[in-house]
Design a protein around this motif. Structure first.
Motif, PDB file in Angstrom:
ATOM      1  N   TYR A   1      17.486  -3.960  -6.688  1.00  0.00           N
ATOM      2  CA  TYR A   1      17.353  -4.731  -5.634  1.00  0.00           C
ATOM      3  C   TYR A   1      18.160  -4.276  -4.359  1.00  0.00           C
ATOM      4  CZ  TYR A   1      14.023  -8.179  -7.754  1.00  0.00           C
ATOM      5  OH  TYR A   1      12.973  -8.411  -8.318  1.00  0.00           O
ATOM      6  N   ARG A   2      19.454  -3.712  -4.911  1.00  0.00           N
ATOM      7  CA  ARG A   2      20.168  -3.459  -3.790  1.00  0.00           C
ATOM      8  C   ARG A   2      19.419  -2.039  -2.891  1.00  0.00           C
ATOM      9  NH1 ARG A   2      25.354  -0.546  -5.853  1.00  0.00           N
ATOM     10  NH2 ARG A   2      25.595  -2.924  -6.210  1.00  0.00           N
ATOM     11  N   TYR A   3      18.820  -1.330  -3.594  1.00  0.00           N
ATOM     12  CA  TYR A   3      17.902  -0.247  -3.078  1.00  0.00           C
ATOM     13  C   TYR A   3      16.616  -0.449  -2.804  1.00  0.00           C
ATOM     14  CZ  TYR A   3      22.394   2.419  -4.319  1.00  0.00           C
ATOM     15  OH  TYR A   3      23.431   2.852  -4.261  1.00  0.00           O
ATOM     16  N   ARG A   4      16.106  -1.676  -3.250  1.00  0.00           N
ATOM     17  CA  ARG A   4      14.651  -2.065  -3.078  1.00  0.00           C
ATOM     18  C   ARG A   4      14.209  -1.563  -1.523  1.00  0.00           C
ATOM     19  NH1 ARG A   4      11.232  -5.624  -5.630  1.00  0.00           N
ATOM     20  NH2 ARG A   4       9.352  -6.206  -4.391  1.00  0.00           N
ATOM     21  N   SER A   5      14.913  -1.939  -0.397  1.00  0.00           N
ATOM     22  CA  SER A   5      14.433  -2.009   0.911  1.00  0.00           C
ATOM     23  C   SER A   5      14.563  -0.197   1.243  1.00  0.00           C
ATOM     24  CB  SER A   5      15.323  -2.667   1.975  1.00  0.00           C
ATOM     25  OG  SER A   5      16.906  -1.985   1.587  1.00  0.00           O
ATOM     26  N   ASP A   6      15.402   0.515   0.614  1.00  0.00           N
ATOM     27  CA  ASP A   6      15.299   1.998   0.909  1.00  0.00           C
ATOM     28  C   ASP A   6      14.087   2.577   0.269  1.00  0.00           C
ATOM     29  OD1 ASP A   6      17.654   1.673   2.343  1.00  0.00           O
ATOM     30  OD2 ASP A   6      18.881   2.125   0.232  1.00  0.00           O
ATOM     31  N   LEU A   7      13.620   1.892  -1.149  1.00  0.00           N
ATOM     32  CA  LEU A   7      12.593   2.628  -1.548  1.00  0.00           C
ATOM     33  C   LEU A   7      11.290   2.230  -0.984  1.00  0.00           C
ATOM     34  CD1 LEU A   7      13.512   1.912  -5.375  1.00  0.00           C
ATOM     35  CD2 LEU A   7      13.460   4.040  -4.229  1.00  0.00           C
ATOM     36  N   LYS A   8      11.179   0.974  -0.598  1.00  0.00           N
ATOM     37  CA  LYS A   8      10.010   0.265   0.202  1.00  0.00           C
ATOM     38  C   LYS A   8       9.972   1.347   1.495  1.00  0.00           C
ATOM     39  CE  LYS A   8       6.953  -2.435   1.040  1.00  0.00           C
ATOM     40  NZ  LYS A   8       5.783  -2.769   0.005  1.00  0.00           N
ATOM     41  N   ILE A   9      10.741   1.748   2.153  1.00  0.00           N
ATOM     42  CA  ILE A   9      10.843   2.622   3.273  1.00  0.00           C
ATOM     43  C   ILE A   9      10.083   3.945   2.845  1.00  0.00           C
ATOM     44  CG2 ILE A   9      12.180   3.892   5.045  1.00  0.00           C
ATOM     45  CD1 ILE A   9      14.159   1.791   5.203  1.00  0.00           C
ATOM     46  N   ILE A  10      10.617   4.383   1.670  1.00  0.00           N
ATOM     47  CA  ILE A  10      10.056   5.771   1.205  1.00  0.00           C
ATOM     48  C   ILE A  10       8.660   5.663   0.861  1.00  0.00           C
ATOM     49  CG2 ILE A  10      10.402   7.410  -0.631  1.00  0.00           C
ATOM     50  CD1 ILE A  10      13.511   6.766  -0.676  1.00  0.00           C
ATOM     51  N   PHE A  11       8.350   4.579   0.336  1.00  0.00           N
ATOM     52  CA  PHE A  11       7.132   4.157  -0.183  1.00  0.00           C
ATOM     53  C   PHE A  11       6.179   3.965   1.098  1.00  0.00           C
ATOM     54  CE2 PHE A  11       3.176   1.321  -1.071  1.00  0.00           C
ATOM     55  CZ  PHE A  11       2.877   1.858  -2.052  1.00  0.00           C
ATOM     56  N   ASN A  12       6.489   3.544   2.016  1.00  0.00           N
ATOM     57  CA  ASN A  12       5.680   3.349   3.240  1.00  0.00           C
ATOM     58  C   ASN A  12       5.572   4.697   4.117  1.00  0.00           C
ATOM     59  OD1 ASN A  12       5.412   0.595   2.974  1.00  0.00           O
ATOM     60  ND2 ASN A  12       7.096   0.223   4.464  1.00  0.00           N
ATOM     61  N   ILE A  13       6.577   5.807   3.830  1.00  0.00           N
ATOM     62  CA  ILE A  13       6.558   6.985   4.610  1.00  0.00           C
ATOM     63  C   ILE A  13       5.354   7.787   3.790  1.00  0.00           C
ATOM     64  CG2 ILE A  13       7.634   9.300   4.887  1.00  0.00           C
ATOM     65  CD1 ILE A  13      10.119   7.491   5.430  1.00  0.00           C
ATOM     66  N   ILE A  14       5.440   7.774   2.498  1.00  0.00           N
ATOM     67  CA  ILE A  14       4.545   8.488   1.693  1.00  0.00           C
ATOM     68  C   ILE A  14       3.202   7.720   2.000  1.00  0.00           C
ATOM     69  CG2 ILE A  14       3.835   9.103  -0.519  1.00  0.00           C
ATOM     70  CD1 ILE A  14       6.822   8.782  -1.582  1.00  0.00           C
ATOM     71  N   ASP A  15       2.934   6.524   2.186  1.00  0.00           N
ATOM     72  CA  ASP A  15       1.793   5.965   2.158  1.00  0.00           C
ATOM     73  C   ASP A  15       1.205   6.212   3.633  1.00  0.00           C
ATOM     74  OD1 ASP A  15      -0.548   4.106   2.271  1.00  0.00           O
ATOM     75  OD2 ASP A  15       0.810   2.355   2.105  1.00  0.00           O
ATOM     76  N   SER A  16       0.620   7.194   4.145  1.00  0.00           N
ATOM     77  CA  SER A  16       0.616   7.545   5.398  1.00  0.00           C
ATOM     78  C   SER A  16      -0.661   6.638   6.135  1.00  0.00           C
ATOM     79  CB  SER A  16       0.389   9.038   5.450  1.00  0.00           C
ATOM     80  OG  SER A  16      -0.958   9.415   4.810  1.00  0.00           O
ATOM     81  N   ASP A  17      -1.684   6.250   5.494  1.00  0.00           N
ATOM     82  CA  ASP A  17      -2.835   5.426   6.028  1.00  0.00           C
ATOM     83  C   ASP A  17      -2.410   4.218   5.877  1.00  0.00           C
ATOM     84  OD1 ASP A  17      -2.965   5.036   3.232  1.00  0.00           O
ATOM     85  OD2 ASP A  17      -5.117   5.677   3.257  1.00  0.00           O
ATOM     86  N   HIS A  18      -1.238   3.664   5.487  1.00  0.00           N
ATOM     87  CA  HIS A  18      -0.650   2.152   5.292  1.00  0.00           C
ATOM     88  C   HIS A  18      -1.848   1.456   4.578  1.00  0.00           C
ATOM     89  CE1 HIS A  18       2.206   3.415   8.186  1.00  0.00           C
ATOM     90  NE2 HIS A  18       1.324   4.015   9.140  1.00  0.00           N
ATOM     91  N   SER A  19      -2.490   1.873   3.469  1.00  0.00           N
ATOM     92  CA  SER A  19      -3.359   1.185   2.731  1.00  0.00           C
ATOM     93  C   SER A  19      -2.547   0.276   1.836  1.00  0.00           C
ATOM     94  CB  SER A  19      -4.366   2.113   1.996  1.00  0.00           C
ATOM     95  OG  SER A  19      -3.437   2.994   1.153  1.00  0.00           O
ATOM     96  N   GLY A  20      -1.297   0.542   1.804  1.00  0.00           N
ATOM     97  CA  GLY A  20      -0.743  -0.235   0.510  1.00  0.00           C
ATOM     98  C   GLY A  20      -0.688   0.311  -0.927  1.00  0.00           C
ATOM     99  N   MET A  21      -1.145   1.780  -0.809  1.00  0.00           N
ATOM    100  CA  MET A  21      -1.292   2.509  -2.051  1.00  0.00           C
ATOM    101  C   MET A  21      -0.938   3.830  -1.715  1.00  0.00           C
ATOM    102  SD  MET A  21      -2.690   0.120  -4.234  1.00  0.00           S
ATOM    103  CE  MET A  21      -3.550   1.051  -5.298  1.00  0.00           C
ATOM    104  N   ILE A  22      -0.316   4.442  -2.729  1.00  0.00           N
ATOM    105  CA  ILE A  22      -0.270   6.001  -2.382  1.00  0.00           C
ATOM    106  C   ILE A  22      -1.247   6.778  -3.189  1.00  0.00           C
ATOM    107  CG2 ILE A  22       1.399   8.002  -2.944  1.00  0.00           C
ATOM    108  CD1 ILE A  22       3.675   6.031  -2.464  1.00  0.00           C
ATOM    109  N   SER A  23      -2.106   7.597  -2.438  1.00  0.00           N
ATOM    110  CA  SER A  23      -3.175   8.324  -3.066  1.00  0.00           C
ATOM    111  C   SER A  23      -2.605   9.384  -3.777  1.00  0.00           C
ATOM    112  CB  SER A  23      -4.432   8.635  -2.246  1.00  0.00           C
ATOM    113  OG  SER A  23      -3.915   9.334  -1.133  1.00  0.00           O
ATOM    114  N   ILE A  24      -3.459  10.215  -4.520  1.00  0.00           N
ATOM    115  CA  ILE A  24      -3.001  11.436  -5.173  1.00  0.00           C
ATOM    116  C   ILE A  24      -2.865  12.529  -3.942  1.00  0.00           C
ATOM    117  CG2 ILE A  24      -3.647  13.448  -6.726  1.00  0.00           C
ATOM    118  CD1 ILE A  24      -2.840  10.736  -8.047  1.00  0.00           C
ATOM    119  N   GLU A  25      -3.757  12.419  -2.879  1.00  0.00           N
ATOM    120  CA  GLU A  25      -3.486  13.282  -1.984  1.00  0.00           C
ATOM    121  C   GLU A  25      -2.358  13.034  -0.874  1.00  0.00           C
ATOM    122  OE1 GLU A  25      -6.252  11.417  -2.593  1.00  0.00           O
ATOM    123  OE2 GLU A  25      -7.424  13.102  -3.348  1.00  0.00           O
TER     124      GLU A  25
END
Length: 507
Positions: free
Chosen positions: A416-440
């Motif tokens: 939980y300490r690093y949850r916000s950091d992981l969320k930022i990383i997730f949102n960066i990878i999720d380039s189309d902001h769909s809430g999901m990281i596609s294989i592409e």
């Protein structure tokens, strides 16, 4: 809002709560279970609005109704069910739900359908959130009047397919639908008993517009020829309506979209459709929307593919049941002292056991939850051969978690300490902001990483890693799956200084 008032209005109003809004499910239990897996079960901290069309066309419409109605009974203030154009007994006759119920419940099927016919009439036809967002199944027209709809007694609308006129309730009405989806009815009025006799024609038309209309890019309001009911409404109609009622957005369902959602009318109208692969496998993704006060809507896409549904249905239902039991046990442990006192008052011999009836009465009296405690007892307590309950066994696998400062294993703390950091990383990878990281998107991230750090990573390794992270095998990675991949495990290394901690990332 109290339950006694819940049935008093055509439009419901809610404020300042995070909610998930879902569109059409059409009997697709696979999608509902996948949504609950990804976003969690309904609860006081996880509210849902289901925007109509729960039934017809799919194979598990009655199961969906069971799940939604039970969830509503447990969390009446946190789960909301809008009426769709398929919550109508005449639509059910044509599109499969009537046949499904009669096939599955040969003895009581007709009685069940009669009850549901009445339940449909009490479902709200709209929901307003924070005095800003209107959620309706279909759409609006240039004459939509929210003040009239607010006063309208919705339980008088038995079916939207018959206008207020003199018709015989028992007369067979032939429903037909052409390839374009236009609904046609035939049949002569022969009786003074009207299906909508207590609603005026204008009131009936108002409901028809909300349940059947569709947005289009052309200005104006004109007949919805593709459906045979409601209208097509343009951006100008939307802008005028929102301005009149001081609203910002309309969220609706009713139309299948390739991506599971669609935004039109300059962002003022959002369509969300939650049944994936509606026409055939691969035809469309499902989606739901997360709404929070003072935040833009977030869209989450998914697909209940054959890969994500490898387990038999009963096993996936058991997973959901386990989650529900876990939530229930959290309530139980919160009232542990009161429950033990209640059990002991009935345990006159101090044997540690009481009858199932005494146990059920104590549970109902202390927790104030209208649940079938006798049915739930095998899942919660140990029962001996004589039918007596070992009442302390209800607490044996439930423990109060110590504060984070005193937990020896720092997994939860660190996560939980690093949850916000992981969320930022997730949102960066999720380039189309769909809430999901596609294989592409996952490949693109690793390609950027490789070029930046001059590290050679084989494509097959990337795909294998993505496959490992995709826990439910639906072809994409949601945040929960991403978070589980980066569980941080702290341990003491005996070869080092006793107080030195090391972090290990466990994919």
């Amino acid at each position: 809002m109290q339950l006694s008032n819940f049935f008093s209005f055509m439009l419901e109003h809610y404020k300042h709560a995070r909610k998930e809004d879902l569109g059409d499910l059409h009997g697709s239990l696979e999608d509902l279970l996948l949504i609950f897996y990804k976003n969690g079960l309904p609860s006081e901290n996880n509210s849902y609005i289901f925007n109509g069309d729960f039934v017809d066309r799919g194979r598990n419409s009655i199961e969906i109704l069971m799940v939604l109605f039970v969830s509503f009974l447990v969390y009446p203030s946190d789960l909301h069910l809008n009426r769709g154009n398929h919550e109508d007994f005449m639509m059910n006759l044509r599109y499969g739900f009537t046949q499904e119920v009669l096939y599955k419940y040969k003895l009581h099927g007709k009685q069940i359908l009669k009850v549901l016919e009445e339940v449909y009439t009490w479902l709200p036809i709209g929901t307003i959130i924070d005095d800003e967002i209107l959620i309706i199944h279909g759409g609006i027209s240039e004459s939509t009047d929210l003040n009239l709809l607010h006063r309208l007694e919705r339980n008088k609308m038995k079916t939207v397919l018959m206008p207020p006129m003199s018709v015989n309730r028992d007369q067979a009405v032939d429903l037909k639908k052409d390839k374009a989806g236009k609904i046609m009815t035939s049949g002569k009025a022969t009786s003074s008993n009207s299906l909508s006799e207590q609603l005026s024609k204008h009131e009936w038309e108002q409901v028809i517009d909300l349940l059947w209309s569709d947005p289009r890019s052309k200005d104006g309001c004109y007949p919805n020829t593709s459906r045979g009911g409601g209208c097509f409404f343009g951006p100008d109609v939307t802008a005028k309506f929102l301005s009149k009622y001081h609203l910002k957005t309309i969220i609706r369902s009713h139309e299948c979209k390739p991506d599971g959602y669609d935004i039109c009318h300059d962002g003022k109208v959002i369509t969300v459709f939650s049944a994936s692969d509606y026409y055939e496998e691969g035809s469309n993704r499902g989606a739901y929307i997360r709404l929070a006060h003072d935040m833009s809507p977030r869209f989450f896409q998914y697909r209940a593919t054959s890969a994500s549904c490898l387990s038999p249905l009963y096993q996936r239902v058991e997973v959901m049941e386990y989650s529900a039991i876990r939530i229930l046990k959290e309530r139980i442990i919160a009232r542990k002292t009161d429950l033990i006192r209640a059990f002991q008052l009935r345990d006159h011999s101090r044997s540690g056991k009481i009858s199932v009836a005494q146990w059920a009465f104590s549970m109902e009296n202390i927790l104030e939850l209208n649940l079938p405690w006798r049915t739930l007892s095998p899942h919660l307590v140990n029962i001996d051969s004589d039918g007596n309950v070992d009442y302390m066994s209800i607490f044996q696998d439930v423990h109060i978690v110590k504060s984070l400062e005193t937990v020896k294993s720092a997994v939860i703390e660190t996560l939980y300490r690093y949850r916000s950091d992981l969320k930022i990383i997730f949102n960066i990878i999720d380039s189309d902001h769909s809430g999901m990281i596609s294989i592409e998107e996952f490949r693109a991230m690793w390609k950027l990483f490789s070029s930046h750090y001059n590290v050679c990573i084989d494509t097959t390794q990337i795909d294998e890693l993505a496959h490992t992270m995709d826990l439910n095998r639906d072809g994409s990675i949601d945040f929960n799956e991403f978070l589980k991949t980066f569980y941080i495990v702290h341990k003491y290394d005996k070869l080092k200084t006793p107080h030195t901690k090391f972090a290990k990332f466990a994919p």
